[in-house]
Scaffold this motif. Structure first.
Motif, PDB file in Angstrom:
ATOM      1  N   SER A 114      44.692  43.797  40.229  1.00 40.49           N
ATOM      2  CA  SER A 114      44.677  43.967  41.691  1.00 40.49           C
ATOM      3  C   SER A 114      45.609  45.102  42.093  1.00 40.49           C
ATOM      4  O   SER A 114      46.800  45.088  41.760  1.00 40.49           O
ATOM      5  CB  SER A 114      45.141  42.665  42.364  1.00 40.49           C
ATOM      6  OG  SER A 114      45.743  42.955  43.614  1.00 40.49           O
ATOM      7  N   ASP A 115      45.081  46.076  42.859  1.00 44.40           N
ATOM      8  CA  ASP A 115      45.929  47.175  43.338  1.00 44.40           C
ATOM      9  C   ASP A 115      47.067  46.617  44.202  1.00 44.40           C
ATOM     10  O   ASP A 115      48.207  47.079  44.132  1.00 44.40           O
ATOM     11  CB  ASP A 115      45.108  48.157  44.187  1.00 44.40           C
ATOM     12  CG  ASP A 115      44.049  48.889  43.362  1.00 44.40           C
ATOM     13  OD1 ASP A 115      44.150  48.879  42.110  1.00 44.40           O
ATOM     14  OD2 ASP A 115      43.120  49.463  43.968  1.00 44.40           O
ATOM     15  N   GLU A 236      32.196  41.324  50.464  1.00 46.58           N
ATOM     16  CA  GLU A 236      32.067  42.742  50.829  1.00 46.58           C
ATOM     17  C   GLU A 236      30.880  42.912  51.791  1.00 46.58           C
ATOM     18  O   GLU A 236      30.975  43.626  52.796  1.00 46.58           O
ATOM     19  CB  GLU A 236      31.856  43.589  49.570  1.00 46.58           C
ATOM     20  CG  GLU A 236      31.985  45.071  49.826  1.00 46.58           C
ATOM     21  CD  GLU A 236      32.168  45.865  48.536  1.00 46.58           C
ATOM     22  OE1 GLU A 236      31.732  45.373  47.462  1.00 46.58           O
ATOM     23  OE2 GLU A 236      32.738  46.961  48.602  1.00 46.58           O
ATOM     24  N   ALA A 237      29.811  42.208  51.489  1.00 49.74           N
ATOM     25  CA  ALA A 237      28.624  42.277  52.367  1.00 49.74           C
ATOM     26  C   ALA A 237      28.927  41.697  53.751  1.00 49.74           C
ATOM     27  O   ALA A 237      28.268  42.045  54.731  1.00 49.74           O
ATOM     28  CB  ALA A 237      27.461  41.527  51.720  1.00 49.74           C
ATOM     29  N   MET A 238      29.945  40.815  53.818  1.00 49.44           N
ATOM     30  CA  MET A 238      30.325  40.243  55.126  1.00 49.44           C
ATOM     31  C   MET A 238      31.249  41.184  55.897  1.00 49.44           C
ATOM     32  O   MET A 238      31.680  40.860  57.001  1.00 49.44           O
ATOM     33  CB  MET A 238      31.051  38.900  54.920  1.00 49.44           C
ATOM     34  CG  MET A 238      30.180  37.793  54.408  1.00 49.44           C
ATOM     35  SD  MET A 238      31.169  36.357  53.871  1.00 49.44           S
ATOM     36  CE  MET A 238      31.459  35.537  55.419  1.00 49.44           C
ATOM     37  N   GLY A 239      31.623  42.325  55.279  1.00 47.41           N
ATOM     38  CA  GLY A 239      32.459  43.301  55.989  1.00 47.41           C
ATOM     39  C   GLY A 239      33.938  43.217  55.664  1.00 47.41           C
ATOM     40  O   GLY A 239      34.762  43.860  56.321  1.00 47.41           O
ATOM     41  N   TYR A 243      39.793  47.142  50.110  1.00 47.83           N
ATOM     42  CA  TYR A 243      41.095  46.902  49.454  1.00 47.83           C
ATOM     43  C   TYR A 243      41.330  45.402  49.249  1.00 47.83           C
ATOM     44  O   TYR A 243      41.854  44.985  48.212  1.00 47.83           O
ATOM     45  CB  TYR A 243      42.219  47.516  50.311  1.00 47.83           C
ATOM     46  CG  TYR A 243      43.584  47.526  49.650  1.00 47.83           C
ATOM     47  CD1 TYR A 243      43.952  48.555  48.773  1.00 47.83           C
ATOM     48  CD2 TYR A 243      44.515  46.529  49.916  1.00 47.83           C
ATOM     49  CE1 TYR A 243      45.201  48.579  48.182  1.00 47.83           C
ATOM     50  CE2 TYR A 243      45.776  46.552  49.332  1.00 47.83           C
ATOM     51  CZ  TYR A 243      46.113  47.580  48.465  1.00 47.83           C
ATOM     52  OH  TYR A 243      47.359  47.600  47.883  1.00 47.83           O
ATOM     53  N   ILE A 244      40.923  44.610  50.232  1.00 47.58           N
ATOM     54  CA  ILE A 244      41.078  43.146  50.096  1.00 47.58           C
ATOM     55  C   ILE A 244      40.129  42.631  49.017  1.00 47.58           C
ATOM     56  O   ILE A 244      40.509  41.803  48.179  1.00 47.58           O
ATOM     57  CB  ILE A 244      40.815  42.438  51.452  1.00 47.58           C
ATOM     58  CG1 ILE A 244      41.886  42.834  52.469  1.00 47.58           C
ATOM     59  CG2 ILE A 244      40.788  40.918  51.265  1.00 47.58           C
ATOM     60  CD1 ILE A 244      41.770  42.158  53.828  1.00 47.58           C
TER      61      ILE A 244
END
Ligand SMILES: NC(=O)c1ccc[n+]([C@@H]2O[C@H](COP(=O)([O-])OP(=O)(O)OC[C@H]3O[C@@H](n4cnc5c(N)ncnc54)[C@H](OP(=O)(O)O)[C@@H]3O)[C@@H](O)[C@H]2O)c1
Length: 292
Positions: A114-115, A236-239, A243-244
């Motif tokens: 994780s960054d 990700e598809a939910m927006g 970064y999270i």
């Protein structure tokens, strides 16, 4: 005269709680926000002095820090943590700030994929070699997870959806962290130079969490495990910001490997009152969790 403290991220979950609890302990609170509006007015109504500041703009932090004894530093899970931490440390040097309470994460680790977890490790190190008097807080996952926009719709439909397998932790509420932060801002001396883990009172897996949520909400909540990639693609598809998503992809691996496990009574040791359980949190937020 009461001690003056600065609380950054004062519109966020832990910052808001830290403002409220610090005022309750009789501290003179300066709350840093990014802009004025209903959220800053709510802080003023509690008795805080509100200042505008941006952790990416050094001069605004220096101005916010003038005359302050101790400060709480928090940065959201977004790019810029190292930049913000360096700015904060520089402003602290310039203004003679005595103590920093730094919100880190349990998964802070230079080996993480994780960054955010790697940046958080470096941010701790920067503060350590800054020479400032620092206390790091390393919370496990927050109970607020249940309310995050990518979790809540599932819970409202009876599903606790997490790619965690049989991993375990003892979630902690931001309100309880706020009490610990306030206690440390008021009386930091015995803790300077330490890293304090913050967990809730009872370690559990997500089957147990679903059972406790079912009991508290009076309806069936079912745990749904899924592969980490599938989970990340779906949020990700939910927006959810990239970064999270990247952070969670790595942090969930760390979670499954036990990085967030364990329970402690550090909130109780610092404040005299234990942190809340999953059931207590669910009852407090039943309206939202039930979609009322
Ligand atoms: N959630 C978890 O389970 C978990 C677990 C362990 C550790 N943590 C750590 O907790 C931290 C987040 O704490 P939180 O939940 O209290 O935060 P949060 O609710 O996300 O709030 C973040 C705060 O930072 C402010 N902010 C954003 N950009 C800023 C800038 N450029 N300058 C100054 N302030 C800025 C936000 O202001 P606006 O409201 O105006 O945006 C907000 O007040 C992260 O470092 C994370 O690693 C979280």
């Amino acid at each position: 005269m009461s001690k003056k403290v600065l609380i950054t991220g004062a519109t966020g979950d832990t910052g808001r709680a830290a403002v409220r609890e610090s005022i309750a302990l009789g501290l003179d609170v300066r709350a840093m926000v990014r802009r004025r509006g209903a959220r800053s007015e709510a802080l003023e109504a509690l008795g805080a002095e509100v200042v505008i500041g941006d952790l990416l703009e050094i001069n605004t932090i220096r101005d916010a820090m003038k005359g302050v004894d101790a400060a709480y530093l928090v940065w959201p899970v977004q790019p810029g943590l190292i930049n913000a931490t360096v700015n904060f440390a520089q402003a602290a040097k310039e203004t003679g700030l005595k103590t920093v309470i730094n919100l880190s994460q349990r998964s802070a680790n230079r080996e993480s994929s994780s960054d955010s977890s790697r940046d958080t490790y470096i941010a701790e190190e920067i503060l350590n070699w800054s020479g400032l008097a620092v206390i790091h807080l390393r919370p496990t996952y927050f109970l607020e997870w249940l309310l995050y926009p990518w979790q809540l719709p599932y819970l409202q439909q009876g599903v606790l959806r997490m790619p965690v397998g049989k991993g375990r932790h003892s979630p902690i509420a931001a309100d309880d962290q706020g009490r610990a932060i306030a206690a440390l801002l008021k009386n930091p001396e015995a803790h300077i130079g330490t890293t304090i883990p913050l967990s809730g009172p009872i370690e559990m897996d997500h089957e147990q969490m679903a059972a406790e949520l079912s009991e508290a909400l009076g309806r069936k909540i079912v745990f749904q495990d899924l592969p980490i990639d599938e989970y990340c693609n779906s949020i990700e598809a939910m927006g959810v910001p990239p970064y999270i998503v990247q952070h969670l992809g790595g942090a969930m691996v760390d979670y499954q490997n036990g990085h967030m496990s364990g329970a402690d009574n550090n909130v109780e040791k610092l404040t005299g009152r234990r942190s809340m359980t999953v059931g207590e949190f669910a009852r407090l937020h039943a309206d939202k969790l039930n979609g009322a």
